[in-house]
Design a protein around this motif. Structure first.
Motif, PDB file in Angstrom:
ATOM      1  N   TYR A  86      -2.391  -0.846  -0.295  1.00 55.03           N
ATOM      2  CA  TYR A  86      -2.234  -0.004  -1.478  1.00 55.03           C
ATOM      3  C   TYR A  86      -3.011   1.305  -1.351  1.00 55.03           C
ATOM      4  N   GLU A  89      -0.859   3.651   0.584  1.00 55.84           N
ATOM      5  CA  GLU A  89       0.226   4.128  -0.266  1.00 55.84           C
ATOM      6  C   GLU A  89      -0.265   5.061  -1.373  1.00 55.84           C
ATOM      7  N   ARG A  91      -1.973   4.175  -3.994  1.00 51.44           N
ATOM      8  CA  ARG A  91      -1.834   3.521  -5.285  1.00 51.44           C
ATOM      9  C   ARG A  91      -3.123   2.842  -5.737  1.00 51.44           C
TER      10      ARG A  91
END
Length: 92
Positions: A86, A89, A91
């Motif tokens: 994550y 990414e 995020r």
């Protein structure tokens, strides 16, 4: 250390749920498992019941709670791999 781990799990759980929802919507299929594990398996049920009791749960938890439970079963290293995904990414 435990507080950091708990915080990480609470931050990862919504992201895991989001990915599950997206994958299921894209495939429009029931072939995609919603959860990591089968909590009704005889080897897993005691862990799940213990987790529920430790949180004073007398009712069925929601999807976010379930994701937190599943993430809590991962080793610190495995949890780190999930977090790294994550982070890459953008995020987390």
């Amino acid at each position: 250390m435990a507080d950091e781990r708990t915080d990480l799990i609470k931050r990862l759980a919504p992201l895991v749920l989001e990915d599950r929802s997206r994958a299921a919507a894209e495939k429009r299929s029931t072939d995609i498992p919603w959860y990591f594990i089968n909590i009704n398996h005889p080897a897993m049920r005691p862990f799940y019941n213990s987790w529920l009791q430790s949180r004073g749960r007398l009712f069925l938890p929601g999807d976010l709670d379930r994701a937190e439970f599943e993430l809590s079963l991962l080793s610190n290293k495995a949890l780190g791999f999930v977090a790294d995904k994550y982070k890459r990414e953008g995020r987390l």
